[in-house]
Design an enzyme around this catalytic site. Structure first.
Site, PDB file in Angstrom:
ATOM      1  N   HIS A 146       0.839  -1.206   0.000  1.00  0.00           N
ATOM      2  CA  HIS A 146       0.000   0.000   0.000  1.00  0.00           C
ATOM      3  C   HIS A 146       0.877   1.260   0.000  1.00  0.00           C
ATOM      4  O   HIS A 146       0.612   2.224  -0.708  1.00  0.00           O
ATOM      5  CB  HIS A 146      -0.884   0.056   1.258  1.00  0.00           C
ATOM      6  CG  HIS A 146      -1.864  -1.071   1.408  1.00  0.00           C
ATOM      7  ND1 HIS A 146      -1.936  -1.849   2.533  1.00  0.00           N
ATOM      8  CD2 HIS A 146      -2.824  -1.537   0.585  1.00  0.00           C
ATOM      9  CE1 HIS A 146      -2.905  -2.745   2.410  1.00  0.00           C
ATOM     10  NE2 HIS A 146      -3.460  -2.583   1.226  1.00  0.00           N
ATOM     11  N   ARG A 164      -2.538  -6.034  -8.179  1.00  0.00           N
ATOM     12  CA  ARG A 164      -1.336  -6.829  -7.876  1.00  0.00           C
ATOM     13  C   ARG A 164      -1.122  -7.924  -8.905  1.00  0.00           C
ATOM     14  O   ARG A 164      -0.020  -8.190  -9.323  1.00  0.00           O
ATOM     15  CB  ARG A 164      -1.446  -7.453  -6.482  1.00  0.00           C
ATOM     16  CG  ARG A 164      -1.347  -6.423  -5.383  1.00  0.00           C
ATOM     17  CD  ARG A 164      -1.796  -6.989  -4.074  1.00  0.00           C
ATOM     18  NE  ARG A 164      -3.192  -7.398  -4.155  1.00  0.00           N
ATOM     19  CZ  ARG A 164      -3.821  -8.093  -3.249  1.00  0.00           C
ATOM     20  NH1 ARG A 164      -3.187  -8.514  -2.178  1.00  0.00           N
ATOM     21  NH2 ARG A 164      -5.098  -8.397  -3.390  1.00  0.00           N
ATOM     22  N   LYS A 171     -15.468  -7.788   7.586  1.00  0.00           N
ATOM     23  CA  LYS A 171     -14.169  -8.458   7.410  1.00  0.00           C
ATOM     24  C   LYS A 171     -13.558  -8.876   8.753  1.00  0.00           C
ATOM     25  O   LYS A 171     -12.482  -9.441   8.785  1.00  0.00           O
ATOM     26  CB  LYS A 171     -13.204  -7.519   6.663  1.00  0.00           C
ATOM     27  CG  LYS A 171     -12.837  -8.063   5.281  1.00  0.00           C
ATOM     28  CD  LYS A 171     -11.745  -7.265   4.614  1.00  0.00           C
ATOM     29  CE  LYS A 171     -11.044  -8.067   3.556  1.00  0.00           C
ATOM     30  NZ  LYS A 171     -10.029  -7.289   2.822  1.00  0.00           N
ATOM     31  N   SER A 200      -2.877  -8.288   3.421  1.00  0.00           N
ATOM     32  CA  SER A 200      -2.961  -8.061   4.869  1.00  0.00           C
ATOM     33  C   SER A 200      -3.278  -9.371   5.597  1.00  0.00           C
ATOM     34  O   SER A 200      -2.726  -9.626   6.671  1.00  0.00           O
ATOM     35  CB  SER A 200      -4.021  -7.004   5.171  1.00  0.00           C
ATOM     36  OG  SER A 200      -3.660  -5.787   4.552  1.00  0.00           O
TER      37      SER A 200
END
Ligand code: COA
Length: 168
Positions: free
Chosen positions: A26, A99, A50, A137
């Site tokens: 990030h 990505r 989440k 993450s």
């Protein structure tokens, strides 16, 4: 002339995510994007679905500590629709990172949905730096919980916060 000045002084982008926690991927993307926009608002989503490891306040604090070397960045929390928040921030661009090809379908769907809701906000994609293309993450949290070193994936404040959180 006035129109030209307005166009180029109101070049605000919003970079949304859960940032649970912020990673070097990030940060690299924001570093590069900071040259392209007058201001970038890093929009930290509350995103309780989440089930984040860090609270919204902690995620904002970790992002602030990790991005304090970049001048034209502001970090803010938000809940609700991204397009509404983007409009409140006067952002004309939603900035996203790609990505790998696997990101594309989800990103395309999200960009399409957001565009249907707000036609005057465009999604702009930057590709990830190859060194960070495989960071996520969730993976950082998983391997940190198993005792692995995550110093090549997250900044120091996040490493320290992960150690503290996992020791609690
Ligand atoms: N480098 C490293 N990792 C990256 C990255 C990069 N450049 N870009 C994304 N990632 C990782 C993230 O860490 C995250 O990992 P995780 O799933 O393991 O946590 C993963 O890729 C997905 O990130 P992201 O695509 O940013 O998803 P998100 O869940 O963090 O954020 C929101 C999604 C918040 C942008 C989206 O849900 C949203 O807009 N919510 C608001 C409600 C709304 O408007 N919904 C309608 C949207 S159409």
């Amino acid at each position: 002339m006035l129109q030209f000045v307005q166009m180029y002084t109101n070049n605000i982008a919003i970079y949304p995510g859960t940032f649970d926690p912020i990673t070097l991927g990030h940060i690299d993307l924001l570093q590069r994007a900071s040259d392209l926009f007058d201001k970038i608002v890093v929009a930290v989503a509350d995103n309780q679905q989440k089930n984040p490891l860090f609270s919204l306040e902690q995620r904002i604090e970790l992002a602030s500590q990790s991005l304090n070397h970049i001048d034209n960045i502001e970090i803010k929390g938000f809940a609700g629709l991204l397009t509404v928040f983007a409009q409140q921030q006067q952002a004309k661009v939603i900035l996203r990172g790609l990505r790998a090809v696997s990101d594309f379908e989800y990103e395309f769907q999200m960009a399409w949905m957001n565009r249907r809701m707000k036609r005057d906000i465009e999604t702009v994609f930057l590709t990830s730096n190859a060194d960070y293309a495989y960071i996520s993450s969730s993976m950082v949290k998983e391997i940190a919980a198993l005792g692995a070193d995550v110093s090549d994936s997250v900044p120091l404040p996040v490493q320290q916060a992960l150690l503290k959180k996992l020791a609690d």
